[in-house]
Design an enzyme around this catalytic site. Structure first.
Site, PDB file in Angstrom:
ATOM      1  N   GLN A 176       0.835  -1.212   0.000  1.00  0.00           N
ATOM      2  CA  GLN A 176       0.000   0.000   0.000  1.00  0.00           C
ATOM      3  C   GLN A 176       0.871   1.265   0.000  1.00  0.00           C
ATOM      4  O   GLN A 176       0.574   2.235   0.712  1.00  0.00           O
ATOM      5  CB  GLN A 176      -0.950  -0.011   1.200  1.00  0.00           C
ATOM      6  N   SER A 177       1.928   1.267  -0.788  1.00  0.00           N
ATOM      7  CA  SER A 177       2.835   2.418  -0.830  1.00  0.00           C
ATOM      8  C   SER A 177       2.178   3.643  -1.462  1.00  0.00           C
ATOM      9  O   SER A 177       1.719   3.585  -2.612  1.00  0.00           O
ATOM     10  CB  SER A 177       4.083   2.031  -1.632  1.00  0.00           C
TER      11      SER A 177
END
Ligand SMILES: *Cc1c(COP(=O)(O)O)cnc(C)c1O
Length: 341
Positions: free
Chosen positions: A75-76
């Site tokens: 989930q960068s």
């Protein structure tokens, strides 16, 4: 500091607003709390990486890159903002996404930032948890050169001296706004991870001799390690800006009391902070960074570390898209889904 000598591509909506948080201030009965809205930088819902990418992507263009490579957690926010900037520049983007949490649910693996990575047209390779993701990135870069591509490699979080220039600029922007408003800032607080934001901010704050203190709330590393990472990068960034020697070791302060289980696992206090800001101020924090950063600030205010009469600025570094990767971490959402089943 003369930043205009560095190549830059304008991606961000700047300056970002500096606003009071009157309802949160009232609820905590402590210092005046302000927010610097770097969640509103504009590209693909915004966030702090856009400021770094203004300088990084300009270097990519100068080097004639036809593809940009970077890495981050599943989930960068950094990966998502890189994909958006590459799309706008008309070059390809390839992302290495590392599974740091082992979370299997579909929201986490495909929704939120991941959905937007694909929407911006990036290609994605997944990786198991790996302590040397920048090493992995170098391998993929070498593979691409072998295929005749011209890759530009951006380290995780965009955290090198070039990327940190974005936060040198942000520090000057913030102090300029405060001067115009007649606001005496006593303390700046934000969530710190790959260190570029804190390093750039402190290089900027010390480079212009602002006298403003900075505190990074760590979302991953222990205090000593985080401070060491930030100090190294802050010194290199100062050198790059022509302000060598401005940053002293004691200017670097991190607090890692709010990490909880580890990177990417929201703490109960972070989930509370997210709901508090949503309900009191209509502001969206995120489960990985700003939720923990705000949880730290709230706790330190309750402990009396920051007091009535002081002015505290929380830098909102973005990430709200990540909420859609963590829907079931919220009690009210689990309860609603259980009823629907
Ligand atoms: C990356 C990120 C941070 C941390 O910034 P670093 O420069 O990596 O320390 C904070 N908040 C959000 C939302 C981020 O995406």
């Amino acid at each position: 500091m003369n930043l205009a000598r560095f190549p830059r591509i304008r991606f961000a909506h700047l300056p970002t607003p500096l606003e009071p948080l009157p309802n949160l201030t009232r609820a905590l009965e402590g210092p005046e709390i302000w927010i610097k809205r770097d969640d509103c930088t504009g590209m693909s819902t915004g966030g702090n990486k856009t400021r770094k990418l203004e300088y990084l992507m300009a270097e990519a263009r100068e080097q004639g890159a036809d593809i940009v490579l970077t890495q981050g957690a599943t989930q960068s926010n950094h990966a998502r903002q890189t994909a958006a900037c590459a799309a706008k520049m008309g070059i390809d983007c390839h992302l290495l996404l590392e599974d740091r949490t082992g979370k299997q649910d579909h929201d986490y693996t495909e929704n939120g930032n991941v959905f937007l990575d694909y929407l911006h047209g990036a290609s994605v390779e997944r990786r198991a948890s790996n302590p040397d993701m920048n090493g992995e990135l170098a391998k993929v870069g070498a593979r691409m050169i072998g295929e005749g591509r011209k890759p530009y490699l951006i380290p995780g979080g965009g955290s090198n001296p070039i990327g940190a220039l974005g936060y040198v600029n942000a520090a000057m922007e913030l102090i300029g706004q405060a001067n115009d408003m007649g606001l005496r800032i006593d303390q700046v607080v934000h969530a710190t991870g790959s260190a570029g934001t804190q390093a750039g901010l402190i290089a900027g704050l010390t480079g212009i001799r602002s006298g403003v203190a900075l505190l990074g709330i760590s979302v991953r590393a222990a205090r000593a390690k985080q401070e060491e990472n930030v100090f190294k990068l802050a010194c290199a960034t100062s050198d790059l800006c022509g302000a060598s020697g401005a940053v002293r070791r004691e200017d670097i302060v991190a607090n890692s009391d709010y990490v909880g289980t580890g990177y990417g696992f929201p703490t109960p206090e972070a989930l509370d902070a997210i709901q508090m800001l949503a309900r009191l101020e209509g502001i969206l924090l995120d489960p990985v960074y700003t939720g923990k950063g705000m949880a730290g600030l709230i706790d330190l205010i309750r402990q009396g570390r920051f007091k009535k009469g002081q002015n505290i600025v929380f830098v909102h570094t973005g990430g709200s898209v990540g909420l859609f990767g963590y829907v079931d971490d919220f009690e009210f959402s689990r309860a609603k889904n259980a009823r629907a089943d």
